[in-house]
Scaffold this motif. Structure first.
Motif, PDB file in Angstrom:
ATOM      1  N   GLU A   1       1.231  -0.320   1.553  1.00 49.84           N
ATOM      2  CA  GLU A   1       2.371   0.447   1.903  1.00 49.84           C
ATOM      3  C   GLU A   1       3.673   0.061   1.377  1.00 49.84           C
ATOM      4  O   GLU A   1       4.015  -1.162   1.614  1.00 49.84           O
ATOM      5  N   VAL A   2       4.317   0.736   0.247  1.00 51.10           N
ATOM      6  CA  VAL A   2       5.624   0.114  -0.073  1.00 51.10           C
ATOM      7  C   VAL A   2       6.687   1.160   0.196  1.00 51.10           C
ATOM      8  O   VAL A   2       6.366   2.395   0.181  1.00 51.10           O
TER       9      VAL A   2
ATOM     10  N   PRO B   1       4.687   7.647   3.009  1.00 52.57           N
ATOM     11  CA  PRO B   1       4.491   6.549   2.165  1.00 52.57           C
ATOM     12  C   PRO B   1       3.899   6.620   1.017  1.00 52.57           C
ATOM     13  O   PRO B   1       3.570   7.602   0.544  1.00 52.57           O
ATOM     14  N   SER B   2       4.391   5.745   0.308  1.00 51.32           N
ATOM     15  CA  SER B   2       3.765   5.367  -1.078  1.00 51.32           C
ATOM     16  C   SER B   2       2.841   4.125  -1.074  1.00 51.32           C
ATOM     17  O   SER B   2       3.043   3.138  -0.614  1.00 51.32           O
ATOM     18  N   TYR B   3       1.850   4.164  -1.857  1.00 53.74           N
ATOM     19  CA  TYR B   3       0.829   2.870  -2.032  1.00 53.74           C
ATOM     20  C   TYR B   3       0.946   2.413  -3.272  1.00 53.74           C
ATOM     21  O   TYR B   3       0.799   2.832  -4.270  1.00 53.74           O
ATOM     22  N   GLN B   4       0.436   0.983  -3.269  1.00 59.75           N
ATOM     23  CA  GLN B   4       0.252   0.195  -4.466  1.00 59.75           C
ATOM     24  C   GLN B   4      -1.357  -0.144  -4.042  1.00 59.75           C
ATOM     25  O   GLN B   4      -1.747  -0.603  -3.137  1.00 59.75           O
ATOM     26  N   TRP B   5      -2.117   0.127  -5.091  1.00 58.31           N
ATOM     27  CA  TRP B   5      -3.487   0.077  -4.871  1.00 58.31           C
ATOM     28  C   TRP B   5      -4.154  -1.182  -5.643  1.00 58.31           C
ATOM     29  O   TRP B   5      -3.622  -1.916  -6.608  1.00 58.31           O
TER      30      TRP B   5
ATOM     31  N   CYS C   1      -9.732  -8.031  -4.908  1.00 53.34           N
ATOM     32  CA  CYS C   1      -8.374  -8.562  -5.527  1.00 53.34           C
ATOM     33  C   CYS C   1      -7.441  -8.660  -4.331  1.00 53.34           C
ATOM     34  O   CYS C   1      -6.786  -9.842  -4.297  1.00 53.34           O
ATOM     35  N   ALA C   2      -7.517  -7.805  -3.375  1.00 59.10           N
ATOM     36  CA  ALA C   2      -6.451  -7.925  -2.453  1.00 59.10           C
ATOM     37  C   ALA C   2      -6.579  -8.857  -1.467  1.00 59.10           C
ATOM     38  O   ALA C   2      -5.732  -9.423  -0.962  1.00 59.10           O
ATOM     39  N   ALA C   3      -8.084  -9.401  -1.333  1.00 55.10           N
ATOM     40  CA  ALA C   3      -8.304 -10.558  -0.454  1.00 55.10           C
ATOM     41  C   ALA C   3      -7.860 -11.764  -0.998  1.00 55.10           C
ATOM     42  O   ALA C   3      -7.421 -12.583  -0.244  1.00 55.10           O
ATOM     43  N   LYS C   4      -7.512 -11.732  -2.311  1.00 54.78           N
ATOM     44  CA  LYS C   4      -6.722 -13.160  -2.819  1.00 54.78           C
ATOM     45  C   LYS C   4      -5.428 -13.036  -2.841  1.00 54.78           C
ATOM     46  O   LYS C   4      -4.674 -13.778  -2.547  1.00 54.78           O
ATOM     47  N   LYS C   5      -4.867 -11.657  -3.383  1.00 58.75           N
ATOM     48  CA  LYS C   5      -3.444 -11.544  -3.364  1.00 58.75           C
ATOM     49  C   LYS C   5      -2.732 -11.278  -2.284  1.00 58.75           C
ATOM     50  O   LYS C   5      -1.757 -11.585  -1.794  1.00 58.75           O
ATOM     51  N   LYS C   6      -3.389 -10.406  -1.346  1.00 58.93           N
ATOM     52  CA  LYS C   6      -2.723  -9.927  -0.138  1.00 58.93           C
ATOM     53  C   LYS C   6      -3.637 -10.151   1.203  1.00 58.93           C
ATOM     54  O   LYS C   6      -4.018  -9.088   1.655  1.00 58.93           O
ATOM     55  N   PRO C   7      -3.842 -11.217   1.457  1.00 49.88           N
ATOM     56  CA  PRO C   7      -4.953 -11.552   2.461  1.00 49.88           C
ATOM     57  C   PRO C   7      -4.386 -10.871   3.943  1.00 49.88           C
ATOM     58  O   PRO C   7      -5.217 -10.303   4.402  1.00 49.88           O
ATOM     59  N   ALA C   8      -3.241 -11.051   4.333  1.00 46.67           N
ATOM     60  CA  ALA C   8      -2.855 -10.676   5.529  1.00 46.67           C
ATOM     61  C   ALA C   8      -2.864  -9.148   5.538  1.00 46.67           C
ATOM     62  O   ALA C   8      -3.215  -8.730   6.869  1.00 46.67           O
TER      63      ALA C   8
ATOM     64  N   MET D   1       3.095   4.501   9.096  1.00 46.66           N
ATOM     65  CA  MET D   1       1.808   4.047   8.527  1.00 46.66           C
ATOM     66  C   MET D   1       1.331   3.031   7.778  1.00 46.66           C
ATOM     67  O   MET D   1       2.557   2.614   6.942  1.00 46.66           O
ATOM     68  N   PRO D   2       0.787   2.201   8.199  1.00 45.93           N
ATOM     69  CA  PRO D   2       0.481   0.740   7.606  1.00 45.93           C
ATOM     70  C   PRO D   2      -0.221   0.916   6.296  1.00 45.93           C
ATOM     71  O   PRO D   2      -0.350   1.712   5.874  1.00 45.93           O
ATOM     72  N   HIS D   3      -0.635  -0.350   6.030  1.00 41.74           N
ATOM     73  CA  HIS D   3      -1.623  -0.386   4.680  1.00 41.74           C
ATOM     74  C   HIS D   3      -2.771   0.054   5.170  1.00 41.74           C
ATOM     75  O   HIS D   3      -3.385   0.577   6.373  1.00 41.74           O
TER      76      HIS D   3
END
Ligand code: ZN
Ligand code: ZN
Length: 179
Positions: free
Chosen positions: A32-33, A41-45, A50-57, A1-3
């Protein structure tokens, strides 16, 4: 399972980027972490913005797989594009466009030209008195033998190459997979 992207099931989770609560019912991004304590899976939300800036890919990956309606999809995609350009990969192994022409391929020992695609892998550097770990660089085609030694190399490169456009990543994947 991906993000993933989903509606927040409760209002209890805090955004990992801005630390504010994510309200129940709003769409949130889950990175997913690895989870060493439980199955699955375990997720960090994160808030989507915010994700667009911090985790764009990672957000781009999740957005691509998300079938539902995203209210500000166009704005998010724009923010992703903007921040992806600035992203620098930091977790080895990854692929990138060489920012300078100073690196040399570990396999063929030819220089890697500025702007050329290269694969960065962890290598041990023997300084004479101790062995440290650093990045070593390879032409994608020369990285094949590393792909044989590490069957998950391509999977890790796909996860970690935050600065590469999808087409460039495919070119790296084709070289790693090629005959
Ligand atoms: Zn946030
Ligand atoms: Zn090479």
């Amino acid at each position: 399972m991906p993000h993933t992207i989903e509606e927040a099931k409760s209002g209890r989770a805090a955004c990992r980027t801005c630390k504010e609560k994510i309200e129940k019912g709003v769409l949130r991004f889950g990175e997913e972490v690895p989870n060493q304590f439980a199955e699955g899976p375990s997720y960090q939300w994160h808030h989507l913005a915010c994700a667009a800036k911090k985790k764009p890919a990672q957000l781009e990956q999740a957005l691509g797989a998300f079938a539902g309606d995203v209210p500000d999809r166009a704005a998010l995609e724009q923010a992703i594009a903007e921040h992806k350009g600035k992203a620098r990969a930091t977790t080895l192994p990854y692929a990138e466009k060489a920012p300078t022409g100073h690196s040399r391929c570990m396999v063929c020992e030819e220089p890697i030209a500025k702007g050329e695609l290269r694969v960065a892998v962890e290598r041990e550097v023997d300084t004479g008195s101790f062995v440290s770990r650093g990045a070593g660089y390879l032409h994608p085609a020369c990285a094949k033998e590393h792909a044989e030694a590490d069957p998950d190399l391509l999977e890790k490169v796909r996860q970690n190459s935050v600065s590469l456009a999808p087409a460039d990543l495919e070119a790296v994947a084709a070289a790693l997979d090629g005959e």
